[in-house]
Design a protein around this motif. Structure first.
Motif, PDB file in Angstrom:
ATOM      1  N   LYS A   1     -38.145  20.656  29.821  1.00 48.67           N
ATOM      2  CA  LYS A   1     -37.851  21.980  30.812  1.00 48.67           C
ATOM      3  C   LYS A   1     -38.667  23.204  30.291  1.00 48.67           C
ATOM      4  N   LEU A   2     -39.426  23.754  31.098  1.00 50.83           N
ATOM      5  CA  LEU A   2     -40.208  24.914  30.762  1.00 50.83           C
ATOM      6  C   LEU A   2     -38.954  26.198  30.715  1.00 50.83           C
ATOM      7  N   ILE A   3     -39.500  27.089  29.754  1.00 51.46           N
ATOM      8  CA  ILE A   3     -38.563  28.237  29.570  1.00 51.46           C
ATOM      9  C   ILE A   3     -38.652  29.137  30.984  1.00 51.46           C
ATOM     10  N   SER A   4     -39.849  29.111  31.423  1.00 46.95           N
ATOM     11  CA  SER A   4     -40.010  29.858  32.695  1.00 46.95           C
ATOM     12  C   SER A   4     -41.179  29.268  33.332  1.00 46.95           C
ATOM     13  N   PRO A   5     -41.179  29.253  34.919  1.00 42.84           N
ATOM     14  CA  PRO A   5     -42.413  28.510  35.422  1.00 42.84           C
ATOM     15  C   PRO A   5     -43.490  28.560  35.192  1.00 42.84           C
ATOM     16  N   VAL A   6     -44.523  27.651  35.192  1.00 46.60           N
ATOM     17  CA  VAL A   6     -45.939  28.051  35.009  1.00 46.60           C
ATOM     18  C   VAL A   6     -46.590  27.987  36.342  1.00 46.60           C
ATOM     19  N   VAL A   7     -47.350  28.812  36.627  1.00 48.74           N
ATOM     20  CA  VAL A   7     -48.098  29.093  37.828  1.00 48.74           C
ATOM     21  C   VAL A   7     -49.564  28.542  37.463  1.00 48.74           C
ATOM     22  N   GLU A   8     -50.111  27.693  38.265  1.00 47.15           N
ATOM     23  CA  GLU A   8     -51.663  27.460  38.121  1.00 47.15           C
ATOM     24  C   GLU A   8     -52.238  27.478  39.108  1.00 47.15           C
ATOM     25  N   MET A   9     -53.463  27.937  39.371  1.00 47.55           N
ATOM     26  CA  MET A   9     -54.603  27.936  40.372  1.00 47.55           C
ATOM     27  C   MET A   9     -55.526  26.923  40.075  1.00 47.55           C
ATOM     28  N   CYS A  10     -55.996  26.339  41.310  1.00 50.60           N
ATOM     29  CA  CYS A  10     -57.058  25.412  41.454  1.00 50.60           C
ATOM     30  C   CYS A  10     -57.967  25.915  42.456  1.00 50.60           C
ATOM     31  N   PHE A  11     -59.305  25.747  42.347  1.00 47.96           N
ATOM     32  CA  PHE A  11     -60.322  25.997  43.563  1.00 47.96           C
ATOM     33  C   PHE A  11     -60.308  24.842  44.383  1.00 47.96           C
ATOM     34  N   LYS A  12     -59.872  24.960  45.574  1.00 49.12           N
ATOM     35  CA  LYS A  12     -59.908  23.781  46.576  1.00 49.12           C
ATOM     36  C   LYS A  12     -61.074  23.167  46.990  1.00 49.12           C
TER      37      LYS A  12
ATOM     38  N   PRO B   1     -58.982  29.264  49.734  1.00 53.53           N
ATOM     39  CA  PRO B   1     -59.340  28.122  49.013  1.00 53.53           C
ATOM     40  C   PRO B   1     -59.023  28.100  47.805  1.00 53.53           C
ATOM     41  N   VAL B   2     -57.634  28.186  47.688  1.00 56.34           N
ATOM     42  CA  VAL B   2     -56.762  28.025  46.418  1.00 56.34           C
ATOM     43  C   VAL B   2     -55.848  27.322  46.342  1.00 56.34           C
ATOM     44  N   GLU B   3     -55.556  26.283  45.375  1.00 59.26           N
ATOM     45  CA  GLU B   3     -54.255  25.690  45.432  1.00 59.26           C
ATOM     46  C   GLU B   3     -53.139  26.287  44.604  1.00 59.26           C
ATOM     47  N   PHE B   4     -52.027  26.522  44.681  1.00 58.29           N
ATOM     48  CA  PHE B   4     -50.981  27.211  43.840  1.00 58.29           C
ATOM     49  C   PHE B   4     -50.052  26.036  43.200  1.00 58.29           C
ATOM     50  N   ILE B   5     -50.089  25.683  41.964  1.00 60.23           N
ATOM     51  CA  ILE B   5     -49.327  24.646  41.361  1.00 60.23           C
ATOM     52  C   ILE B   5     -48.215  25.537  40.706  1.00 60.23           C
ATOM     53  N   VAL B   6     -47.107  25.062  40.912  1.00 59.99           N
ATOM     54  CA  VAL B   6     -45.629  25.682  40.431  1.00 59.99           C
ATOM     55  C   VAL B   6     -45.148  24.540  39.366  1.00 59.99           C
ATOM     56  N   ARG B   7     -44.863  24.842  38.191  1.00 57.16           N
ATOM     57  CA  ARG B   7     -44.288  23.838  37.545  1.00 57.16           C
ATOM     58  C   ARG B   7     -42.821  24.267  36.786  1.00 57.16           C
ATOM     59  N   ASN B   8     -41.651  23.420  36.685  1.00 59.51           N
ATOM     60  CA  ASN B   8     -40.511  23.717  35.941  1.00 59.51           C
ATOM     61  C   ASN B   8     -40.320  22.863  34.708  1.00 59.51           C
ATOM     62  N   TYR B   9     -40.947  21.572  34.624  1.00 55.71           N
ATOM     63  CA  TYR B   9     -40.818  20.790  33.806  1.00 55.71           C
ATOM     64  C   TYR B   9     -42.238  20.238  33.387  1.00 55.71           C
ATOM     65  N   THR B  10     -42.673  19.719  32.058  1.00 56.64           N
ATOM     66  CA  THR B  10     -43.744  19.135  31.939  1.00 56.64           C
ATOM     67  C   THR B  10     -44.085  17.969  32.418  1.00 56.64           C
ATOM     68  N   ALA B  11     -45.389  17.608  33.165  1.00 56.56           N
ATOM     69  CA  ALA B  11     -45.608  16.356  33.697  1.00 56.56           C
ATOM     70  C   ALA B  11     -47.109  16.360  33.851  1.00 56.56           C
TER      71      ALA B  11
ATOM     72  N   PRO C   1     -61.065  22.529  40.427  1.00 61.46           N
ATOM     73  CA  PRO C   1     -60.939  22.809  39.181  1.00 61.46           C
ATOM     74  C   PRO C   1     -60.003  24.008  38.959  1.00 61.46           C
ATOM     75  N   PHE C   2     -59.582  23.965  37.858  1.00 60.73           N
ATOM     76  CA  PHE C   2     -58.687  25.253  37.452  1.00 60.73           C
ATOM     77  C   PHE C   2     -59.418  26.460  37.362  1.00 60.73           C
ATOM     78  N   ILE C   3     -58.845  27.346  37.923  1.00 64.70           N
ATOM     79  CA  ILE C   3     -59.268  28.759  38.061  1.00 64.70           C
ATOM     80  C   ILE C   3     -58.399  29.780  37.742  1.00 64.70           C
ATOM     81  N   ASN C   4     -58.668  31.129  37.406  1.00 69.30           N
ATOM     82  CA  ASN C   4     -57.720  32.379  37.260  1.00 69.30           C
ATOM     83  C   ASN C   4     -58.056  33.359  38.201  1.00 69.30           C
ATOM     84  N   ASP C   5     -57.283  34.310  38.134  1.00 69.38           N
ATOM     85  CA  ASP C   5     -57.538  35.590  38.970  1.00 69.38           C
ATOM     86  C   ASP C   5     -58.984  36.092  38.522  1.00 69.38           C
ATOM     87  N   THR C   6     -59.499  36.088  37.770  1.00 67.81           N
ATOM     88  CA  THR C   6     -60.865  36.429  37.592  1.00 67.81           C
ATOM     89  C   THR C   6     -62.107  35.896  38.256  1.00 67.81           C
ATOM     90  N   TYR C   7     -61.696  34.522  38.298  1.00 70.02           N
ATOM     91  CA  TYR C   7     -62.625  33.753  39.054  1.00 70.02           C
ATOM     92  C   TYR C   7     -62.519  34.122  40.531  1.00 70.02           C
TER      93      TYR C   7
END
Ligand code: ADP
Ligand code: CDP
Length: 233
Positions: free
Chosen positions: A110-121, A86-96, A128-134
């Motif tokens: 352009k990001l120096i390295s990719p950003v990975v975000e997780m959201c509760f589906k 139940p998690v969406e994984f968002i990967v970002r290479n540029y700001t938007a 909403p934005f969540i992380n590993d501890t959630y």
């Protein structure tokens, strides 16, 4: 076929009384801002089915397994029925979008390295934005499944970035979903202009659902351009 779910962009059917497989039917319906904006994008279902099928094939050729089995028709794809995380994984290479806003910077850096975000589906909660501890605290998934999904998401990034770059587009960001089959984490759902931000490398023109979200016009043409690019796979 038995319909088991209708979402914002797709309908899921059980394939031929075989609960281990699903047929996903791609609709022309488009939503944005957590369902507040609704519309139709002509032929989106056909474009997205074909684009997803081609990209899943490309990823498979590079060693990344997914739920994809085969394209059945213009709007239908046969897939393995997974237990979805139940998690969406968002990967970002540029700001938007929200990242540019959150960090107080312009879009397109352009990001120096990719950003990975997780959201509760959860549509009700607005994903909403969540992380590993959630994930651990609420037992949303096994920590090792999340690690594996993140690893796959980053491997997908290298392949898709390269593919779109060779075809004149920047892969700005995208969302992936994963599910589990016999203990194995597999890439699932769709990879389409609904779920990716793609910009023309030269003009920086948007070639994705932001054209619908932001009323920029030329929506169908943008999906068609991505369809044309991926149909060469
Ligand atoms: P939403 O549910 O966000 O409105 P869709 O209309 O795209 O989105 O619905 C497709 C649904 O199917 C999603 O909830 C997604 O998590 C789920 N899904 C995608 N691939 C699979 C799969 N292989 N097995 C089971 N469920 C899947
Ligand atoms: O950055 P912004 O808040 O505008 O968008 P986002 O929701 O964080 O989305 C980042 C990327 O993930 C975009 O390419 C979206 O198309 C995609 N996404 C998606 O497909 N589905 C969601 N529920 C959330 C994001």
């Amino acid at each position: 076929m038995k319909k088991i779910y209708e979402g914002k962009a797709k309908i899921l059917y059980v394939y031929d009384n075989d609960e281990t497989k699903l047929v996903t039917y791609f609709k022309d319906d488009a939503t944005a801002f957590n369902g507040q904006k609704k519309g139709t994008i002509m032929q989106k279902g056909e474009f997205n089915n074909a684009i997803s099928a081609s990209l899943f094939k490309l990823l498979k050729s590079k060693g990344i397994e997914s739920h994809f089995i085969e394209k059945l028709s213009e709007r239908e794809m046969l897939v393995h029925h997974l237990k979805m995380l139940p998690v969406e994984f968002i990967v970002r290479n540029y700001t938007a979008g929200s990242l540019a806003k959150k960090m107080g910077v312009e879009e397109g850096i352009k990001l120096i390295s990719p950003v990975v975000e997780m959201c509760f589906k959860s549509d009700e909660l607005g994903d909403p934005f969540i992380n590993d501890t959630y994930i651990k605290a609420f037992d949303l998934a096994k920590p090792e499944e999340v690690e594996e999904a993140k690893k796959i998401a980053l491997a997908v990034n290298e392949i898709l970035k390269d593919f779109f770059d060779k075809n004149g587009l920047m892969l700005v960001d995208y969302k992936l979903e994963f599910g589990v089959l016999n203990g194995k984490v597999l890439l699932a759902d769709e990879i389409t202009p609904d779920t990716m931000r793609l910009w023309d490398k030269v003009t920086l023109e948007k070639v994705d659902k932001d054209r619908f979200r932001r009323d920029l016009g030329g929506v169908e043409e943008a999906y068609k351009r991505v369809y044309d690019i991926t149909s060469s796979i």
